[in-house]
Write an enzyme that holds these catalytic residues in place. Structure first.
Site, PDB file in Angstrom:
ATOM      1  N   ASP A   1      40.214  46.638  41.116  1.00 31.37           N
ATOM      2  CA  ASP A   1      41.640  46.316  40.994  1.00 31.37           C
ATOM      3  C   ASP A   1      41.811  44.904  40.436  1.00 31.37           C
ATOM      4  O   ASP A   1      42.548  44.093  40.983  1.00 31.37           O
ATOM      5  CB  ASP A   1      42.338  46.451  42.351  1.00 31.37           C
ATOM      6  CG  ASP A   1      43.872  46.464  42.225  1.00 31.37           C
ATOM      7  OD1 ASP A   1      44.373  46.538  41.079  1.00 31.37           O
ATOM      8  OD2 ASP A   1      44.549  46.388  43.255  1.00 31.37           O
TER       9      ASP A   1
ATOM     10  N   VAL B   1      49.771  37.289  55.240  1.00 33.04           N
ATOM     11  CA  VAL B   1      48.734  36.272  55.050  1.00 33.04           C
ATOM     12  C   VAL B   1      49.291  34.935  55.520  1.00 33.04           C
ATOM     13  O   VAL B   1      50.388  34.537  55.122  1.00 33.04           O
ATOM     14  CB  VAL B   1      48.304  36.160  53.571  1.00 33.04           C
ATOM     15  CG1 VAL B   1      47.168  35.154  53.425  1.00 33.04           C
ATOM     16  CG2 VAL B   1      47.899  37.520  53.015  1.00 33.04           C
TER      17      VAL B   1
ATOM     18  N   GLY C   1      50.320  40.951  51.431  1.00 30.98           N
ATOM     19  CA  GLY C   1      49.537  41.725  50.470  1.00 30.98           C
ATOM     20  C   GLY C   1      49.562  43.196  50.801  1.00 30.98           C
ATOM     21  O   GLY C   1      50.380  43.669  51.608  1.00 30.98           O
TER      22      GLY C   1
END
Length: 647
Positions: free
Chosen positions: A505, A400, A395
């Site tokens: 966002d 992750v 990300g």
């Protein structure tokens, strides 16, 4: 000698103890007003089942509550408030005139009080914020001037001569505020408390820390403290005490449907149909919330629908009579005093339905919900308790990985790349973000902040990001499935909005999908901590211009209303099955187009009514964009068309 009764009427009160609001939080009580007290009773006053009272000398404000078009999940639709000491009692009257009479009568009795407020909150305190001014502190100063004389639903009366508060200093001093710990006394008055709260465990829970208490599904527990919205202090039948996750239990009382296996609270029409088709049994059924709050629908599966030649799912709205108390029915000839009694009858008799209610279908057996952290007040996680497994993505901040906490709980672990974020600011905010717990938000479990890189530990979502989910399954979605995805995201955003939290966002790439096909909002608020000019500057190549309203890309003004604009774009992504908004245009071209009034076209799968919802989100004026609570209602209405019972 008893006092003269000024007013007496059966009204509905909202519980002050409970942090979440649902139809079960509303109790009918007999209210009695005398010269010195406002008292409420369970049952008839002469039987003396007194539940609470307020000394009139302690009252600081009495006024109607401006509901702002919101839903009231009880039959009385005219709310007023009684503010006393540090508490607010919400009462719901059956009519405008009834409410006006109570407000005017109470104002007359308290007009000489020395504790009268200068300003008050005209809307509800709900889910951690004042709906009128979005202040998140319950004792925050009011935002509207309080008129001691008159009901604000009518034209204000002129001040009574001589009653202006010139002699404020000569009045008697205000009584002291209640001592710490009196929050448990729901009525805030006297020594008679509301009956103790007994809950039933919907899921089993294994205590992970010494101060926690394990739960056994179906077991009963007494709640000792509800001061933390996510973790209640409870006692089991053996007298052992500890903290339990509040979303694992439900109150044990006759009107609470959550204790029944056939009731599914967080299931909309489309998901109900998916669950019933998967079960594929004649007479499989679900009872769920209807689109109108406080009402219910029975969704019933049959393999032999008359005239249809194949399986079908019928949706029956549970109706109520106009009597007091109301009776419930699916077929008018068969009425019952409660929903459980109605369901029990139709288990044995079709009585107008396409089949008997044979097999209750429940999503509760699938998986327990996420908890706000692994334990009460635990947000720092020891990295030695984490097991790192496969990499599942990358990300804005780093890699992750799928992992496990204490070799038990599946988690997602984000390792924060050095220089990618304002770490100290984020770590402080993480404590707040952890408390944002909702079935449609990706849960933050905690952080590992004592080493570098720091780790962010969250709920693991098996099917990854919504954008890829849409693209990989393009062509397989029904309109109902796409609307259901939009509703999931909207419900998560409604919770953020109610808590005064801005995402900044929102887009399909920042929503995740689990193995039950539930979509949850992720990375809320994280954009504030990004250290990347290409992302944070509106002229940067990574800035999400195509999801941003004019006030953001021109002035960087973020609000819940800018999130609403982004949500409209997310709806467009969903109904275009993962296409890029303004795919033929560069960012600077999009700024020019949007500023001049150009909007995204209607996707083929979106009906004109659905496209209208998107366009409401894209109003240039922020105050003309709907709130997420309104959007949830619009989308629920689009999903929900209840069928009348068959004859």
């Amino acid at each position: 000698m008893s006092e003269e009764v000024l007013l007496e009427e059966r009204l509905i009160k909202r519980s002050q103890q409970k942090k979440r609001t649902s139809p079960q939080n509303y109790k009918e009580r007999l209210f009695v007003l005398t010269r010195s007290r406002l008292t409420y009773y369970d049952g008839k006053a002469e039987k003396k089942f007194r539940r609470g009272w307020i000394e009139l000398s302690r009252i600081r404000c009495v006024e109607i509550v401006k509901n702002g078009g919101g839903i009231i999940p009880c039959q009385n639709k005219y709310p007023f408030q009684v503010v006393y000491d540090a508490y607010t009692l919400y009462v719901f009257a059956p009519s405008h005139d009834s409410r006006s009479l109570w407000v005017q009568s109470l104002k007359e009795e308290i007009k000489d009080n020395s504790v009268i407020l200068a300003k008050f909150h005209p809307q509800f305190w709900q889910e951690g914020a004042w709906l009128c001014c979005r202040q998140a502190e319950k004792q925050a100063l009011g935002c509207e001037e309080y008129n001691l004389f008159g009901d604000i639903s009518r034209k204000p009366l002129p001040p009574i001569p001589g009653e202006e508060r010139k002699n404020e200093k000569q009045r008697r001093p205000a009584p002291p505020l209640p001592q710490a710990g009196t929050d448990d006394d729901e009525d805030g008055g006297g020594d008679e408390e509301e009956e103790e709260m007994v809950v039933v465990a919907l899921y089993s829970f294994t205590a992970t820390e010494p101060h926690d208490l394990s739960l056994v599904k179906g077991g009963e527990y007494v709640i000792l403290d509800q001061s933390d919205v996510n973790w209640f202090k409870a006692q089991n039948q053996y007298g052992e005490e500890g903290y339990i996750p509040s979303n694992y239990v439900t109150e044990k009382e006759s009107g609470n449907l959550e204790q029944f296996v056939w009731y599914n609270k967080q299931v909309n029409r489309n998901k109900a149909e998916e669950l019933l088709r998967k079960e594929d049994k004649e007479g499989a059924f679900i009872v769920r919330d209807s689109s109108a709050a406080g009402t219910y629908t029975v969704s019933l599966y049959t393999k032999c629908a008359a005239g249809e030649g194949h399986s079908a799912i019928k949706h029956y709205h549970i109706k109520e009579t106009q009597s007091s108390p109301p009776l419930f029915y699916l077929a008018e000839k068969h009425v019952f005093s409660s929903v459980p009694d109605l369901i029990d009858y139709h288990k044995h008799n079709a009585a107008g339905l396409v089949a008997r209610l044979r097999y209750p279908v429940s999503k509760q057996d699938k998986s327990a919900p996420s908890t706000a952290g692994f334990s009460y007040d635990k947000w720092e996680i020891n990295p030695t308790e984490l097991t790192f497994m496969k990499e599942v993505g990358s990300g804005q901040f780093g890699l992750v990985r799928l992992g496990k906490w204490r070799a038990q709980h599946k988690v997602a672990i984000k390792a924060i790349r050095e220089g990618a974020m304002y770490e100290e600011d984020f770590i402080e905010e993480a404590k707040v973000m952890m408390k944002l717990s909702h079935p449609k938000l990706v849960q933050l479990y905690g952080v590992c902040s004592h080493q570098r890189p720091i780790y962010i530990v969250t709920e693991f979502m098996e099917l990854g990001c919504l954008l890829n989910f849409l693209r990989q399954r393009r062509g397989s979605f029904s309109v109902g499935s796409l609307l259901s995805i939009c509703l999931d995201v909207c419900e998560g955003m409604e919770h953020l909005e109610a808590n005064g939290f801005i995402h900044r966002d929102l887009a399909a790439r920042n929503c995740l999908v689990n193995d039950s096909l539930v979509v949850k909002v992720s990375d809320f608020g994280m954009a504030r901590y990004v250290l990347d000019d290409q992302y944070t500057s509106s002229s940067g190549a990574k800035f999400p211009v195509k999801w941003s309203p004019p006030e953001v890309f021109n002035f960087c003004r973020y609000s819940s209303k800018s999130d609403v604009w982004s949500y409209g774009v997310l709806m467009w992504e969903v109904f275009s099955e993962g296409r890029m908004p303004f795919e033929q245009n560069m960012n600077h071209e999009v700024v020019t187009m949007v500023t001049s009034g150009h909007r995204l076209y209607r996707p083929k799968l979106a009906s004109p009514a659905i496209y209208d919802i998107m366009q409401l989100c894209w109003h240039e004026r922020q105050d003309e964009r709907p709130a997420f609570s309104q959007l949830c209602m619009m989308i629920s209405d689009s999903l929900e068309v209840d069928a009348p019972p068959s004859n």
